[in-house]
Design a protein around this motif. Sequence first.
Motif: not given
Length: 214
Positions: A3-14
């Motif tokens: 349960v969860g996820g990634s925000f701005k995946r693949g960027t320095p701000d992930e």
Amino acid sequence: MGVGGSFKRGTPDEVATEQSVNTWKGVDRIVRAAFEYAAATGRGRVTLVDKANVLVHEGGLWRRVFAEVGTAYPGIEQDAMYVDAMAMDLVRRPERYEVVVTCNLFGDILSDLAAQVTGGLGLAPSGNLNPGSWALFEPVHGSAPDIAGRGIANPLAAVGCVSLAFEHLGMHEAAADVDECIVASIREGVTTPDLGGSATTRSVGEWMAGRLRG
């Protein structure tokens, strides 16, 4: 888990998040099963493992359930350990612990550690039990595809699963016979290279089958 996820995946701000979901009913079920197992098998201590000093909501739920269920088993010693301290203490004094109850994540880690303390993954059987329903038994190490076909996989964990299955079915004498055969294999040096022997997977199995038949 999951349960969860990634925000701005693949960027320095992930930013990645993972959440653990625990329910009173689920925790009560496993904690109660741990105490029932201890009572049925003559174990004198049940230890809860968590990280309640950091995971305060999850750990708090586990501790409250553990304390409540434990009141029904006054003859069994009860204590709680943080998972990091438990990892150290299992190496330092493994004989202290009889039944350990914890979440899947911590249990997965500690089961491998405990396996190494007792001789390695090749000696560690496991049982996945659904109280009152089905059961599945398998070696802790899984299928070990990296050494498939080479004849060096230690079969003792798989044989130990047979003992666990017999115990689960109430066939205690048969379980004891299998356990004795495992001990004899190690004592007499009929083992695969990971335990210092020169036998193959097949030859260990054949030796054990012959001993059990005899």
